[in-house]
Design an enzyme around this catalytic site. Sequence first.
Site, mmCIF file in Angstrom:
data_model
loop_
_atom_site.group_PDB
_atom_site.id
_atom_site.type_symbol
_atom_site.label_atom_id
_atom_site.label_comp_id
_atom_site.label_asym_id
_atom_site.label_seq_id
_atom_site.Cartn_x
_atom_site.Cartn_y
_atom_site.Cartn_z
ATOM 1 N N GLY A 1 6.892 1.576 1.200
ATOM 2 C CA GLY A 1 7.015 2.953 1.694
ATOM 3 C C GLY A 1 8.441 3.467 1.595
ATOM 4 O O GLY A 1 8.703 4.530 1.035
ATOM 5 N N THR A 2 9.366 2.702 2.137
ATOM 6 C CA THR A 2 10.783 3.087 2.086
ATOM 7 C C THR A 2 11.551 2.357 0.996
ATOM 8 O O THR A 2 12.666 2.758 0.658
ATOM 9 C CB THR A 2 11.480 2.735 3.415
ATOM 10 O OG1 THR A 2 11.307 1.327 3.627
ATOM 11 C CG2 THR A 2 10.890 3.517 4.581
ATOM 12 N N HIS B 1 27.256 -2.998 -12.736
ATOM 13 C CA HIS B 1 28.191 -3.751 -11.890
ATOM 14 C C HIS B 1 27.556 -4.939 -11.177
ATOM 15 O O HIS B 1 28.221 -5.941 -10.962
ATOM 16 C CB HIS B 1 28.803 -2.821 -10.819
ATOM 17 C CG HIS B 1 29.773 -1.836 -11.387
ATOM 18 N ND1 HIS B 1 30.586 -1.054 -10.615
ATOM 19 C CD2 HIS B 1 30.060 -1.502 -12.683
ATOM 20 C CE1 HIS B 1 31.342 -0.281 -11.384
ATOM 21 N NE2 HIS B 1 31.023 -0.522 -12.642
ATOM 22 N N HIS C 1 0.827 -1.218 0.000
ATOM 23 C CA HIS C 1 0.000 0.000 0.000
ATOM 24 C C HIS C 1 0.862 1.270 0.000
ATOM 25 O O HIS C 1 0.484 2.269 -0.593
ATOM 26 C CB HIS C 1 -0.934 -0.004 1.211
ATOM 27 C CG HIS C 1 -0.230 -0.209 2.513
ATOM 28 N ND1 HIS C 1 0.363 -1.414 2.854
ATOM 29 C CD2 HIS C 1 0.034 0.637 3.542
ATOM 30 C CE1 HIS C 1 0.932 -1.300 4.041
ATOM 31 N NE2 HIS C 1 0.753 -0.061 4.476
ATOM 32 N N ILE D 1 12.723 -0.459 1.661
ATOM 33 C CA ILE D 1 13.626 -1.317 2.438
ATOM 34 C C ILE D 1 13.016 -2.708 2.649
ATOM 35 O O ILE D 1 13.633 -3.727 2.322
ATOM 36 C CB ILE D 1 13.971 -0.669 3.800
ATOM 37 C CG1 ILE D 1 14.750 0.635 3.582
ATOM 38 C CG2 ILE D 1 14.798 -1.638 4.659
ATOM 39 C CD1 ILE D 1 14.943 1.460 4.851
ATOM 40 N N ARG E 1 35.011 -8.059 -15.300
ATOM 41 C CA ARG E 1 35.456 -8.304 -13.923
ATOM 42 C C ARG E 1 34.285 -8.409 -12.936
ATOM 43 O O ARG E 1 34.426 -8.944 -11.837
ATOM 44 C CB ARG E 1 36.437 -7.226 -13.465
ATOM 45 C CG ARG E 1 35.822 -5.856 -13.255
ATOM 46 C CD ARG E 1 36.893 -4.816 -12.940
ATOM 47 N NE ARG E 1 36.344 -3.553 -12.501
ATOM 48 C CZ ARG E 1 35.824 -2.631 -13.306
ATOM 49 N NH1 ARG E 1 35.742 -2.853 -14.604
ATOM 50 N NH2 ARG E 1 35.366 -1.488 -12.815
ATOM 51 N N HIS E 2 33.126 -7.902 -13.355
ATOM 52 C CA HIS E 2 31.965 -7.942 -12.452
ATOM 53 C C HIS E 2 31.274 -9.302 -12.442
ATOM 54 O O HIS E 2 30.554 -9.629 -11.512
ATOM 55 C CB HIS E 2 30.977 -6.837 -12.819
ATOM 56 C CG HIS E 2 31.592 -5.480 -12.737
ATOM 57 N ND1 HIS E 2 31.988 -4.925 -11.542
ATOM 58 C CD2 HIS E 2 31.936 -4.599 -13.703
ATOM 59 C CE1 HIS E 2 32.540 -3.744 -11.763
ATOM 60 N NE2 HIS E 2 32.519 -3.524 -13.068
HETATM 61 C C1 RB5 Z 1 4.138 -0.004 5.568
HETATM 62 O O1 RB5 Z 1 3.578 0.878 6.464
HETATM 63 C C2 RB5 Z 1 5.634 0.159 5.527
HETATM 64 O O2 RB5 Z 1 6.211 -0.405 6.652
HETATM 65 C C3 RB5 Z 1 6.189 -0.470 4.261
HETATM 66 O O3 RB5 Z 1 5.629 0.134 3.151
HETATM 67 C C4 RB5 Z 1 7.685 -0.374 4.047
HETATM 68 O O4 RB5 Z 1 8.143 0.935 4.172
HETATM 69 C C5 RB5 Z 1 8.502 -1.343 4.755
HETATM 70 O O5 RB5 Z 1 9.730 -1.394 4.668
#
Ligand code: RB5
Length: 145
Positions: free
Chosen positions: A66-67, A98, A9, A69, A132-133
């Site tokens: 969202g991030t 690379h 989301h 990550i 090299r990669h």
């Molecule tokens: C959702 O709220 C958020 O945690 C997700 O989108 C994300 O950023 C997780 O890493």
Amino acid sequence: MKIGIGSDHGGFELKEYIKEYLDREGISYIDYGTNSIESVDYPDYGKKVSEAVVSKEVDKAVVICGTGIGISIACNKVKGIRCALCGDTYSARMSREHNDANILALGGRVIGRDLALEIVSIWLKTKFEGGRHEKRVEKISEIEG
Ligand code: RB5
């Protein structure tokens, strides 16, 4: 070239914006969801998209949370995936040249929409340099076992 795209989301709105760009560019894609801003779990979408890349249903993919990550961590748990979280165009280019990244992750709540499009455009166009990669990428596969 067929692209996979998926988000939770937190990445939904950017996913829709990127799809409009892909449509304009005539780049075909499969959307693995999510389909609204209703709360979902990013690992589910990271897994779906990653499996589509590994099975070669799509050639490469873009994932968004969202991030960026959480979904990138989830994607990188799938054997054969090299998912690069990028917030700038230089990293996007290098992740292809690379690292031969096969999934690009973006933070929908972190970067502006137009920077995201530039990143996607460069990432999709840039080829793996090899040389090299090659052996470094092979060493990543060896870690996976
Ligand atoms: C959702 O709220 C958020 O945690 C997700 O989108 C994300 O950023 C997780 O890493």
